[in-house]
Enzyme design. Structure first.
Site, PDB file in Angstrom:
ATOM      1  N   GLY A   1       0.997  -1.224   0.043  1.00 40.99           N
ATOM      2  CA  GLY A   1       0.136  -0.016  -0.058  1.00 40.99           C
ATOM      3  C   GLY A   1       0.749   1.385   0.063  1.00 40.99           C
TER       4      GLY A   1
ATOM      5  N   ILE B   1       1.032   6.637   0.191  1.00 39.24           N
ATOM      6  CA  ILE B   1       0.402   5.653   0.785  1.00 39.24           C
ATOM      7  C   ILE B   1      -1.119   5.898   0.248  1.00 39.24           C
ATOM      8  CG2 ILE B   1      -0.310   7.068   2.806  1.00 39.24           C
ATOM      9  CD1 ILE B   1      -0.046   4.716   4.279  1.00 39.24           C
ATOM     10  N   CYS B   2      -1.647   4.376   0.071  1.00 41.99           N
ATOM     11  CA  CYS B   2      -3.061   4.409  -0.656  1.00 41.99           C
ATOM     12  C   CYS B   2      -3.948   4.010   0.585  1.00 41.99           C
ATOM     13  CB  CYS B   2      -2.937   3.202  -1.651  1.00 41.99           C
ATOM     14  SG  CYS B   2      -4.368   2.952  -2.332  1.00 41.99           S
ATOM     15  N   VAL B   3      -4.690   5.228   1.142  1.00 40.47           N
ATOM     16  CA  VAL B   3      -5.662   4.934   2.149  1.00 40.47           C
ATOM     17  C   VAL B   3      -6.803   6.071   1.773  1.00 40.47           C
ATOM     18  CG1 VAL B   3      -4.170   4.276   4.113  1.00 40.47           C
ATOM     19  CG2 VAL B   3      -4.506   6.711   3.649  1.00 40.47           C
TER      20      VAL B   3
ATOM     21  N   ARG C   1      -8.032  10.175   0.158  1.00 41.00           N
ATOM     22  CA  ARG C   1      -8.365  10.352  -1.408  1.00 41.00           C
ATOM     23  C   ARG C   1     -10.020  10.672  -1.189  1.00 41.00           C
ATOM     24  NH1 ARG C   1      -6.491   4.913  -2.569  1.00 41.00           N
ATOM     25  NH2 ARG C   1      -8.717   4.354  -2.957  1.00 41.00           N
TER      26      ARG C   1
END
Length: 149
Positions: free
Chosen positions: A78, A85-87, A91
Site C-alpha cells: 500500500g 500511501i494508498c488510504v 482520497r
C-alpha cells in the site's frame, strides 16, 4: 485563518492524547508540514522498524485532505516507491470532520497490517497472496536495511 486554528487545535489534541508508537513534530516555522514517524508493532512484518513520513496540510485544510509521503523506504503493497500511501480517507473518503489523529491512526494501522487488496504496488500484493513467507522475509530485510536505528 481558520485552517491554522484548526491545525493548532488538532496538534494540541494529539499532544494531549498521543498515539502509542507514533511521533508528530511540526516544522519550526511551518505548522502545515509535520514530520512524523511510526514504530512498527511487534506482530507486524516490519517489527523493529521506525518509518518516517511527512504530512503536508493544504492551505484550505480541512476542506482538502493532507498529503502523506514516506521518507523511509518500505516493502509494502500500500506504499509505493515515491512514498505515497494508498488510504481512502486521503482520497475520495476525505471529509472536513476527519481529525488528523484519526488519519495518523489509519496510517499506523496500514503500515502494521499490510493488505494485498487495493494495492499501490501490485507486484508486492501479488507476492503477498502467492508466497507470504517470501513477502515477509523481504519486508523484514528492507526494514533492517532502511528502518532500523
Amino acid at each position: 485563518m481558520t485552517s491554522l486554528r484548526r491545525i493548532q487545535k488538532e496538534l494540541t489534541d494529539i499532544r494531549n492524547k498521543p498515539i502509542e508508537g507514533l511521533t508528530v513534530e511540526p516544522e519550526d516555522d511551518n505548522l502545515y508540514i509535520w514530520k512524523c514517524s511510526v514504530k512498527a508493532s511487534k506482530d507486524s512484518p516490519y517489527n523493529g522498524g521506525t518509518f518516517h513520513f511527512t504530512l503536508t496540510l493544504p492551505e484550505n485544510f480541512p476542506f482538502k485532505a493532507p498529503s502523506v509521503t514516506f521518507t523511509t523506504k518500505i516493502y509494502h503493497p500500500g506504499i509505493n516507491d515515491e512514498g505515497h500511501i494508498c488510504v481512502p480517507v486521503l482520497r475520495d473518503q476525505w471529509k472536513p470532520a476527519v481529525t488528523l489523529s484519526s488519519v495518523l491512526a489509519i496510517i499506523q494501522e496500514k503500515v502494521n497490517n499490510p493488505s494485498p487488496d487495493d494495492p499501490f504496488e501490485p507486484d508486492i500484493a501479488a507476492l503477498m497472496k502467492t508466497d507470504y513467507a517470501k513477502f515477509q522475509s523481504t519486508a523484514r530485510e528492507w526494514t533492517r536495511k532502511y528502518a532500523s536505528a
